[in-house]
Design an enzyme around this catalytic site. Structure first.
Site, PDB file in Angstrom:
ATOM      1  CB  SER A  90      -6.528  -5.066   2.096  1.00 48.23           C
ATOM      2  OG  SER A  90      -7.843  -4.876   2.601  1.00 48.23           O
ATOM      3  CE1 TYR A 135      -5.738  -9.718   5.053  1.00 49.05           C
ATOM      4  CE2 TYR A 135      -7.217  -7.842   5.328  1.00 49.05           C
ATOM      5  CZ  TYR A 135      -6.644  -8.801   4.524  1.00 49.05           C
ATOM      6  OH  TYR A 135      -6.951  -8.840   3.187  1.00 49.05           O
TER       7      TYR A 135
END
Length: 346
Positions: A195, A210
């Site tokens: 990410s 996350y």
């Protein structure tokens, strides 16, 4: 020239070092953008010839995973498709087989069950599926972002344990399944989808678990790159920012109405996949989309405290939106249970 030197002598002592530092920073940003453009213009790598004739893709039934699987098939790679929904796996398998002259295999695995007895059986099935295949590319795309937009003390424990299982444990286990064959053949490429939030911004509040799980993916990938590059294996972590999928907040109903700027900073999954596949084998860490790289450069010059505040405000807005969606879902479920409406997923 003499006039320029005279002017520089008249400037304060701090001016010249600061000007040099600024020039170096501008040159670094320009080099990143130029290297990206050069890669886009160069001839695409023949992945079959360089790595092998088969690719394994996890989470290929929707979003980026589906688009990457289709693009790999377009380049002539046979595919092992790994997911938990048999019907959706069959759908993407049929789509690929009808569109491209490649072979496909499907392996039904709930990656959240890895490290459990059921997960051990699933990994055995995956080992059996790839045995004897010339697996040259592995794309660890599967990932979970739920629970999202919540404070840690509010998060459902089972949900974030499931997310950690998929984002960390499953990615590691699937990589361990495929690596021995690559080592034996002396070639291969492993692509882990991380990410961009782990690189562009200092924190990602309300998505803390996350973001932390994706930081693991980045560090694991860079370390494996150093471990295995001498064995002919390229390990890469790709770190996209926002990509337009059905799950992305703010995605428009009609993509035709999107402006050039919105398409630049939030590409469609197909647009991202084309860039992502082009970047396979080019460095241990990359951000394939040009718009994402421009955002990355901008974030580098913004103070951390400002990025923290901006992310917090944005994710609090997401929190309100998610709460409304949950409320709507709960109310519709209650109505269905009362027998007033046919069952319908929100």
């Amino acid at each position: 020239m003499g006039a320029l030197l005279f002017r520089l002598q008249q400037e304060p002592a701090w001016f010249v070092p600061l000007a040099v530092l600024g020039a170096l920073h501008v040159a670094a940003v320009a080099f990143r953008i130029l290297s990206h453009l050069v890669l886009l213009l160069r001839r695409p790598t023949d992945l079959c010839h360089r790595y092998g004739t088969w690719a394994v893709v996890t989470g290929p039934t929707s979003g980026m995973g589906r688009s990457v699987a289709l693009d790999l098939a377009r380049r002539g790679l046979n595919l092992v498709l790994v997911g938990r929904d048999p019907a959706k796996l069959q759908d993407i398998s049929d789509t690929i087989s009808c569109t491209y002259a490649v072979q496909t295999k499907t392996v039904v695995v709930d990656l959240a069950l890895i490290a459990t007895p059921q997960g051990d059986e699933a990994l055995r099935l995956l080992r059996h599926a790839v045995a004897g295949l010339d697996v040259g590319v592995l794309v660890n795309n599967a990932g979970l972002a739920k629970p999202c937009a919540v404070y840690l003390h509010e998060a459902d424990v089972e949900a974030w344990v499931r997310m950690i299982s998929v984002n960390l444990w499953a990615l590691t286990e699937v990589t361990a399944v495929v690596l021995p064959g690559m080592v034996e053949r002396g070639r291969g490429a492993i692509v882990n989808i991380g990410s961009g939030t782990t690189l562009t911004i200092p924190s990602f509040p309300l998505f803390s678990i996350y973001a932390a799980s994706k930081r693991y993916v980045t560090q694991l990938s860079r370390s494996l790159h150093v471990e295995y590059r001498g064995k002919g294996i390229d390990v890469q972590c790709q770190v996209p920012l926002f990509v337009e999928t059905n799950m992305t907040l703010g995605a428009t109903a009609s993509r035709k109405r999107r402006s050039f700027l919105s398409r630049l900073i939030m590409p469609t999954s197909d647009e991202y996949a084309r860039a992502a596949v082009c970047w396979i084998g080019h460095g241990p860490l990359c951000m394939p989309n040009l718009g994402h790289r421009l955002e990355w450069c901008i974030c580098h010059v913004v103070p951390d405290w400002m990025l923290d505040e901006l992310c917090l405000r944005l994710n609090l807005w997401h929190r309100v939106r998610f709460q409304r969606l949950r409320t709507m879902r709960a109310s519709r479920t209650n109505v269905v249970n009362d027998g007033c409406l046919p069952c319908k997923q929100v």
